[in-house]
Design a protein around this motif. Sequence first.
Motif: not given
Lengths: 294, 284
Positions: A224-229, B214-225, B231-235
């Motif tokens: 389920s790798v996502f961000p690093s991919a 926890m990246f994935e779940l927050t990433f999928l459900t968060s909006g700009p605010t 998640v901010a780091l990812y963007y």
Amino acid sequence: MTRDGVPLSVRLSQRGLDGVTLLALPAVLFVLALFVYPFLYGLVVSFQPKAGDVFANYATFFGDPFLYSTIGKTLWLAIPVTLLNVALSVPVALRVRLMRRQRLLTTILVIPITLGTVLVAQGMLNYLGPRGWLNRFLLEFGLSSNPVRLIHNYWGVFLSLVVTGFPFTFLLTLSYVTGIDPSLEQAGAMLGARARQRFNEILLPLLVPGLIITFCLSFVQAFSVFPSAVLLGAPAGDTRVISIAAYTAAFEDYDYSMASAIAMIMAFTQVVIVAALLGLQSLVYRGPAGGGKG
Amino acid sequence: MRAGKSAITRPLGERLWATAVWAIVGFFVLNLLALIATVVVSSFGTRWLGTWLPAGYTTRWYASAWEEFQLPDVLLTTLEVVGAVVALSGLLGVPAAYAMARREFPGKSAVMLLFLLPLLVPPITFGIPLATVLYRVGAAGDITGVILANLVPTVPFVILIMVPFIQQIDPRVEAAARVFGAGTFRMFVHVLLPLLAPGILAALLLVLVRTIAMFELTFLTSGPTSQTLVVALYYAVFAAGVRAGQSIDAMAVIYMVTTLIWLLIALRFVNPTQIVTRGKRAAG
């Protein structure tokens, strides 16, 4: 028998259902509402495509090489990484269990798990990049004439899965290894078995069930790798893994039906592989690994 | 003859093997530390092109990261999300764990499986259908959706850590409290809570560390605010090139420090392996 005179609450509590049992109810309802229901909803929605018949999403997925190839690409990453992580974890765990001060090592290894893949990705972009320390080292010492390309390709994602996956696999393996009673191995040593024999004949058979579980859990993480991919790989090419396809369908094409279908295919692939491995487990020894200690 | 030969070769072979194993561990740890150090050094560097270390050092990237990435807002959101997730997963998880530890009831193993599944299924797999449902009911895109999504793995996590912990507390202590006339509430506050406190603390600290990261779940459900720090780091990393690399590194360091402080606090109360093995140790 004596059923009639006994009040319902007493009969229920005899079966273990009373006020205390009801304490589990909120958590059960929560998991049903936010885990089971979304899954079933996703399954149903995946059969209600934007256009076409019931199976249109699945037909599209398996008809489009850009989509179906994501399964192969994901497996091509996840399986070698997991095999490598498990293969490295076993000898290291066997060594570390003899250490008295394990805590320092386990603490260092828990750091990448805690920091997560996004931070590891940013670190690797710096560290493995063309001007990073690793390439500098290789060039300086004449180990390579050109900078080695380790990011924005398959190897970037592979290495990030090792960095976050190996500690996870190792700590799981360590917990299984320390569960084996050392006196079993000592008995083998006393009877003249060498280290290799003791490993093959005593430790390995006891470890295999645990290793299969470890493999399953590590595989599912890697699959389920996502961000690093996205950040370290080539998200349009070699490392277009299945989670990227699902994400794109949901949040770029706004086709939730298709996204659900891909998520279901992803879950199904994981289930098939895990079930196959667990089936394998039933063929091997599953007895206790310690003298009466669970 | 054979015995004599093996007495010499065996220790050598084993010693070589041990060296090889330590070399692998050393190599891994060295690269790991270098990987983290490179982010820290870069975040304090002025200009870093083609040398081992930057030309000079500065803290201005922190000021620019603070402004550019709206870190005050992001940190506040992170704090709210983490606080709510920790509190709610404790409130939902601990009573459920108590029931699971103390009662045998029909279908108990099915309930246990229900609690195991959200931990075994990776977040991205169930996150996409979950986000779809949350968007449909209008909860996603703001902080409610982020909190609800993050609770899905943390509630079972608290249960699985607490069950073995509660099992090892002698039920006769509770029975004694009852004999002396304590009601359920008083027994819970005066008897159980003090006994359970170390376990609850450990479980909730682990939830805290997991939720920050926890990246994935927050990433999928968060909006700009409703972005959390990760998640901010990812963007920021995703859109690298738009802004100076060093201010992304500065943000990464802020994230790293936030996470590691809590990890260090958590490690005072739990074994590092527990972060992975979910309280299996507590049962042993």
